[in-house]
Design a protein around this motif. Structure first.
Motif, PDB file in Angstrom:
ATOM      1  N   ALA A  86       0.871  -1.373  -0.005  1.00 40.70           N
ATOM      2  CA  ALA A  86      -0.228   0.074   0.109  1.00 40.70           C
ATOM      3  C   ALA A  86       0.928   1.201   0.079  1.00 40.70           C
ATOM      4  O   ALA A  86       0.605   2.148  -0.637  1.00 40.70           O
ATOM      5  CB  ALA A  86      -0.994   0.111   1.306  1.00 40.70           C
ATOM      6  N   GLU A  87       1.993   1.030   0.912  1.00 41.40           N
ATOM      7  CA  GLU A  87       2.956   2.193   1.038  1.00 41.40           C
ATOM      8  C   GLU A  87       3.548   2.585  -0.692  1.00 41.40           C
ATOM      9  O   GLU A  87       3.574   3.684  -1.035  1.00 41.40           O
ATOM     10  CB  GLU A  87       3.851   2.137   2.059  1.00 41.40           C
ATOM     11  CG  GLU A  87       4.958   3.421   1.943  1.00 41.40           C
ATOM     12  CD  GLU A  87       4.285   4.487   2.475  1.00 41.40           C
ATOM     13  OE1 GLU A  87       4.932   5.489   2.216  1.00 41.40           O
ATOM     14  OE2 GLU A  87       3.334   4.584   2.771  1.00 41.40           O
ATOM     15  N   ARG A  90       0.932   4.241  -2.897  1.00 43.08           N
ATOM     16  CA  ARG A  90       0.749   5.613  -2.513  1.00 43.08           C
ATOM     17  C   ARG A  90       1.950   6.545  -2.915  1.00 43.08           C
ATOM     18  O   ARG A  90       1.762   7.609  -3.564  1.00 43.08           O
ATOM     19  CB  ARG A  90       0.515   5.772  -1.024  1.00 43.08           C
ATOM     20  CG  ARG A  90       0.345   7.163  -0.572  1.00 43.08           C
ATOM     21  CD  ARG A  90       0.017   7.160   1.030  1.00 43.08           C
ATOM     22  NE  ARG A  90       1.222   7.273   1.676  1.00 43.08           N
ATOM     23  CZ  ARG A  90       2.167   8.397   1.867  1.00 43.08           C
ATOM     24  NH1 ARG A  90       1.595   9.664   1.366  1.00 43.08           N
ATOM     25  NH2 ARG A  90       3.346   8.246   2.462  1.00 43.08           N
ATOM     26  N   THR A  91       3.245   5.922  -2.664  1.00 45.48           N
ATOM     27  CA  THR A  91       4.327   6.742  -3.197  1.00 45.48           C
ATOM     28  C   THR A  91       4.400   6.802  -4.557  1.00 45.48           C
ATOM     29  O   THR A  91       4.874   7.909  -5.283  1.00 45.48           O
ATOM     30  CB  THR A  91       5.453   6.255  -2.321  1.00 45.48           C
ATOM     31  OG1 THR A  91       5.697   6.028  -1.122  1.00 45.48           O
ATOM     32  CG2 THR A  91       7.110   7.161  -2.890  1.00 45.48           C
ATOM     33  N   GLY A 216      -3.640   7.902 -10.765  1.00 47.98           N
ATOM     34  CA  GLY A 216      -3.906   7.504  -9.599  1.00 47.98           C
ATOM     35  C   GLY A 216      -5.125   6.331  -9.267  1.00 47.98           C
ATOM     36  O   GLY A 216      -4.887   5.517  -8.585  1.00 47.98           O
ATOM     37  N   SER A 220      -4.781   2.544  -8.042  1.00 47.28           N
ATOM     38  CA  SER A 220      -5.624   2.151  -6.543  1.00 47.28           C
ATOM     39  C   SER A 220      -6.330   0.932  -7.268  1.00 47.28           C
ATOM     40  O   SER A 220      -6.659   0.184  -6.113  1.00 47.28           O
ATOM     41  CB  SER A 220      -6.321   3.479  -6.393  1.00 47.28           C
ATOM     42  OG  SER A 220      -5.431   4.455  -5.938  1.00 47.28           O
TER      43      SER A 220
END
Length: 233
Positions: A86-87, A90-91, A216, A220
């Motif tokens: 998930a990180e 996001r990054t 994005g 996601s």
């Protein structure tokens, strides 16, 4: 000389480069699973390449984060951790949308033509996958997919930023392929072709806000379909 040895002999690259490419490929495809021990002798036998080039390749892959060198224990395929996925996404969204915005501003006519061709090739590759896409991503699709996303940000003026994005792409590919390997019933991404087309159209229209939002959402949506069973908690 057997077939494998002849193939190595015919390859003009150094043995270290060959070892690097082949080990890296198997890690990204999930043929070498997370936390697998990479004994020099075993890896050397697997690829028919000597111990010294194999060690050089493993050291290089360790620097890239795909392999870990653990004190007194040797080399291991780097683990995959749920929270890190998930990180990573996001990054990746934060940095890649920044690169995309600049690429759209600086992209020329040749960039547009290359992007249209890359999207067409990706869509054509996706159509050829058929029902087996649910259990295995083809190498051709992987290549076309990476090419399209690389071209989206290729006109960004920052080599550092593009380098960071490329590193994150490699890690994302590994997570995706491992997830497909360990999950017998993965969720399908039937909307991916339309998402890539929408991204293309926004980029060509020079609508950076829309393109960044779509990128994005695209990453996601892919994250939401990956079931990380078998990854470390």
């Amino acid at each position: 000389m057997n077939e494998a040895q002849q193939s190595l002999a015919d390859d003009p690259r150094s043995l270290s480069e060959q070892a690097y490419d082949r080990i890296r490929r198997d890690i990204l495809l999930g043929n070498l699973m997370p936390d697998a021990k990479l004994q020099i002798e075993t890896v050397s036998d697997r690829y028919g390449i000597g111990a010294v080039p194999v060690r050089e390749a493993l050291n290089r892959l360790s620097a890239e984060g795909l392999v870990q060198r653990r004190n007194q224990r040797g080399f291991f395929v780097s683990p995959l951790v749920i929270e890190e996925l998930a990180e990573l996404v996001r990054t990746r969204i934060l940095l890649e949308t920044l690169a995309l915005r600049e690429s759209i501003a600086l992209g020329d006519e040749q960039w547009e033509e290359d992007l249209v061709l890359a999207c067409h090739r990706l869509a054509r590759s996706s159509r050829r996958l058929g029902p087996e896409v649910a259990t295995r991503i083809s190498e051709e699709w992987d290549i076309r997919h990476n090419e399209f996303h690389r071209l989206l940000i290729s006109c960004c003026a920052s080599a550092w930023l593009k380098g960071f994005c490329a590193t994150m792409m490699v890690q994302a590919v590994r997570y995706r392929n491992i997830s497909l390997n360990i999950n017998p019933n993965p969720a399908r991404r039937d909307g991916a072709v339309a998402e890539h087309q929408a991204l293309l159209e926004a980029a060509l229209a020079r609508d950076a806000d829309l393109a960044c939002r779509l990128l994005g959402e695209h990453y996601s949506a892919t994250l939401a379909t990956l079931r990380p069973a078998g990854m470390q908690a």
